[in-house]
Write a protein that holds these residues in place. Structure first.
Motif, short mmCIF file in Angstrom:
data_model
loop_
_atom_site.label_atom_id
_atom_site.label_comp_id
_atom_site.label_asym_id
_atom_site.label_seq_id
_atom_site.Cartn_x
_atom_site.Cartn_y
_atom_site.Cartn_z
N LEU A 1 33.33 69.31 66.20
CA LEU A 1 34.46 69.57 65.12
C LEU A 1 33.88 69.54 63.78
O LEU A 1 33.96 70.31 62.78
CB LEU A 1 35.75 69.34 65.36
CG LEU A 1 36.79 69.88 64.83
CD1 LEU A 1 36.98 71.46 65.21
CD2 LEU A 1 38.17 69.17 64.98
N VAL A 2 33.50 68.26 63.53
CA VAL A 2 32.79 67.74 62.52
C VAL A 2 31.72 68.55 61.92
O VAL A 2 31.40 68.83 60.77
CB VAL A 2 32.62 66.32 62.59
CG1 VAL A 2 31.67 65.72 61.31
CG2 VAL A 2 33.82 65.33 62.54
N ILE A 3 30.90 68.93 63.08
CA ILE A 3 29.61 69.95 62.66
C ILE A 3 29.97 71.23 62.09
O ILE A 3 29.37 71.64 61.23
CB ILE A 3 28.70 69.77 63.88
CG1 ILE A 3 28.24 68.37 64.44
CG2 ILE A 3 27.72 70.80 63.77
CD1 ILE A 3 27.27 68.49 65.69
N ARG A 4 31.05 71.74 62.93
CA ARG A 4 31.38 73.19 62.37
C ARG A 4 32.11 72.84 61.01
O ARG A 4 31.97 73.77 60.26
CB ARG A 4 32.40 73.57 63.36
CG ARG A 4 31.95 74.05 64.67
CD ARG A 4 30.94 75.18 64.62
NE ARG A 4 30.37 75.82 65.76
CZ ARG A 4 29.52 76.75 65.81
NH1 ARG A 4 28.70 77.02 64.64
NH2 ARG A 4 28.94 77.22 66.99
N PHE A 5 32.78 71.91 60.71
CA PHE A 5 33.50 72.08 59.33
C PHE A 5 32.65 71.24 58.28
O PHE A 5 33.28 70.88 56.99
CB PHE A 5 35.00 71.16 59.45
CG PHE A 5 35.92 71.96 60.01
CD1 PHE A 5 36.88 72.68 59.13
CD2 PHE A 5 36.37 72.27 61.33
CE1 PHE A 5 37.92 73.19 59.36
CE2 PHE A 5 37.47 73.02 61.69
CZ PHE A 5 38.16 73.54 60.69
N PHE A 6 31.53 70.96 58.41
CA PHE A 6 30.64 70.01 57.54
C PHE A 6 30.71 70.56 56.34
O PHE A 6 30.55 69.97 55.31
CB PHE A 6 29.35 69.83 58.26
CG PHE A 6 28.23 69.25 57.23
CD1 PHE A 6 28.64 67.71 57.16
CD2 PHE A 6 27.37 69.71 56.38
CE1 PHE A 6 27.82 66.83 56.50
CE2 PHE A 6 26.61 68.96 55.89
CZ PHE A 6 26.67 67.52 55.82
N ASN A 7 30.69 71.96 56.07
CA ASN A 7 30.41 72.60 54.83
C ASN A 7 31.52 72.50 53.73
O ASN A 7 31.34 72.39 52.65
CB ASN A 7 30.01 74.14 55.18
CG ASN A 7 28.40 74.36 55.42
OD1 ASN A 7 27.70 73.66 55.44
ND2 ASN A 7 28.64 75.54 56.32
N CYS A 8 32.55 71.96 54.31
CA CYS A 8 33.71 71.82 53.49
C CYS A 8 34.12 70.51 53.14
O CYS A 8 35.11 69.88 52.29
CB CYS A 8 34.88 72.13 53.95
SG CYS A 8 35.94 71.82 55.20
#
Length: 573
Positions: free
Chosen positions: A230-237
């Motif tokens: 989940l952290v990898i997926r949301f990393f850009n924000c």
């Protein structure tokens, strides 16, 4: 039942290979597919299920399915004789399907379905043996993960500001928006609970109450990796403050777990603490701005951690469910094949050159050396790496090379043919998987330019950690301790800095104490005396007084008439 396990295993293996080849195609051609499934369409409203297929989700699903197929096949012999084996296999399949839903979801609603599915099924699996210990462990697991579930629910509510729950469209363009900052904080909180980072670390060793095949699945590729994914997926924000917080908590989790594993004697808990240490490493390297490298370590770690738990399960199975490493020893004499696999997976965990763990771990440490990082975090990284090899050597010393302290009459041997085949399916990937993944995932290799001393620093801390592990083992064999017999220090470290007490008694005791105080002094004290009892006494007194009037109504009427006549006589005369 073995046939059902075999069928499930073959189906999962087929889908694993298919997804891996598809993911390879997506990686080479740089493809990303969004699939929208219109579930319900009513007037102008429609409910659409969105699926995200890219190389990352396909690779991760492939690894989850491959490990699940090996674990289900392994379970057919490990759980042989269990009356509820059918229910156990179905729960494992539900667990895997919940993870699949979470992996392919670019939408917070469907992520919540997979997230809560993991939490519910993990609770059912932890309490599988239905005793007091598993019940308390399951409740601790469920309650700790509920914090993350509430965070996801709150982030769903805040995402309503954008008109859609497909978070993947808003990560970069809304990065500086206040709502997205708050959502990213909630996502990090949810990831910390699911991946058991400080201060939510206590549930992970407690979840060892589950059967060993479940531990193999949970700690390699499903439950604990959901937060990292989940952290990898949301990393850009994520903003810099949030990334620094994640780095800080990840580093301390890695250090705390590595230190605690050196003072633990339960075989499964040592491996669980090693998982916690590797999760801290993944979170830390993602926080340093390398999500692909964190994902690479996630995949390689899944392979050798699953094999490590399966080997530990074989040992526990042969030792009549004994998990204390002080009773083990000389396993290489009795179980040579299991010990060979156990050694290979332990060395892969430590970062032995050219095994699966080396390619990700060594690259992570070199990237950390190349990064702009303060000296404190830098030393925490390398000390934690040394502690990893330290508890690995200690574990091997007690189980494989030490003296046997079990019953003199025993039947310890490599007799689980089905379990062996399940483990042999993983050993080749533990040896060759890291190099193959590094060639596939990084078409352009990292260029690391370091001084000779910093280049050799990884090897130096690993050798130092190995010496420390051997030294600590010798002291413990000699009925001494690293802290010269100070039991409190050893317990403090093995209990993860008293975190289980902080997660349970620290939260429960004030509530129970206040509840007892309220019950004793208020509910059954002054509130009872001045409230319900006083009201009851007044009502009883008034009703008894009025009852006298109703019972003696004729006498009272005649008496009142007499009083009235006397009053009239005195008034007029």
């Amino acid at each position: 039942m073995i046939n059902i396990c075999l069928i499930y295993s073959v189906i999962f293996l087929f889908f694993s290979v298919s997804l891996f080849l598809t993911g390879l195609n997506f990686l080479v051609t740089d493809l990303v597919y969004f699939i929208e499934l219109n579930l319900i369409s009513l007037n102008s409203s429609s409910i659409v299920m969105v699926l995200l297929l890219d190389w990352m989700s396909l690779f991760f699903m492939s690894f989850v399915l491959f490990i699940s197929s090996m674990v289900i096949y392994y379970s057919s012999e490990y759980m042989h004789g269990d009356l509820k084996l059918n229910r156990f296999i179905n729960l494992i399949c539900l667990f895997v399907l919940s993870m699949m839903l979470l992996i392919i979801s670019p939408n917070l609603i469907s992520i919540l379905l997979g997230w809560d599915g993991l939490g519910l099924v993990s609770y059912c699996l932890v309490i599988y043996y239905q005793n007091v210990k598993s019940s308390s462990a399951g409740m601790l697991t469920a309650i700790s993960n509920r914090v993350g579930d509430v965070a996801i629910l709150m982030s769903i509510a805040w995402m309503m500001n954008y008109g859609s729950w497909n978070y993947i469209f808003y990560l970069s363009c809304m990065k500086n928006d206040y709502s997205m900052k708050f959502i990213s904080f909630l996502v990090v909180l949810a990831a910390l609970t699911k991946s058991a980072q400080i201060p939510f670390s206590s549930w992970l060793p407690a979840a060892m109450a589950a059967p060993t095949p479940v531990s193999s699945l949970v700690h390699s590729s499903t439950l604990v990796t959901a937060g990292v994914y989940l952290v990898i997926r949301f990393f850009n924000c994520f903003n810099e403050t949030l990334l620094f917080l994640l780095l800080f908590l990840g580093c301390f989790t890695m250090f705390m777990a590595g230190l605690g594993a050196n003072f633990e004697f339960d075989l499964k808990k040592i491996i669980a603490l090693s998982t916690l240490s590797q999760l801290g490493l993944m979170m830390s390297i993602i926080a340093l701005g390398e999500p692909i490298l964190g994902f690479f370590h996630l995949l390689t770690h899944a392979l050798f951690k699953a094999l490590l738990f399966m080997c530990a399960g074989c040992m526990i199975h042969s030792l009549m469910d004994c998990q204390d490493i002080r009773y083990m020893g000389s396993m290489s004499v009795f179980m040579p094949l299991t010990c060979s696999l156990f050694n290979v997976s332990n060395l892969a965990l430590s970062g032995m050159p050219f095994l699966a763990g080396f390619y990700s771990k060594d690259l992570i440490l070199e990237v950390v050396s190349l990064s702009y990082l303060n000296i404190f975090m830098y030393f925490i990284f390398f000390i934690s790496t040394g502690l990893t090899f330290s508890y690995t050597i200690r574990l091997l010393f007690f189980t494989v090379f030490g003296n046997l302290n079990f019953y003199s009459l025993n039947l310890i041997k490599d007799d689980g043919f089905v379990m062996m085949k399940g483990m042999m399916g993983l050993i080749f990937l533990v040896i060759f998987g890291g190099s193959a993944l590094s060639w596939l995932m990084f078409p352009f290799p990292y260029f690391i330019s370091l001084p000779l001393l910093m280049k050799c620093l990884t090897l130096m801390v690993i050798l130092l950690g190995g010496w420390l592990g051997y030294y600590v083992s010798q002291l413990e064999i000699g009925s001494s301790s690293l802290f010269l017999g100070n039991m409190k220090s050893s317990l403090f470290l093995s209990l993860m800095w008293n975190m289980p007490f902080l997660s349970t008694y620290f939260l429960n005791y004030p509530t129970l104490f206040l509840g007892n105080f309220y019950f004793k002094y208020l509910d059954q004290g002054w509130f009872e005396y001045a409230g319900s009892q006083n009201l009851y006494n007044n009502l009883m007194f008034n009703s008894s007084f009025m009852l006298k009037f109703s019972k003696l109504s004729l006498k009272i009427f005649m008496m009142m008439t007499l009083f009235w006549v006397i009053f009239l006589v005195f008034y007029y005369f």
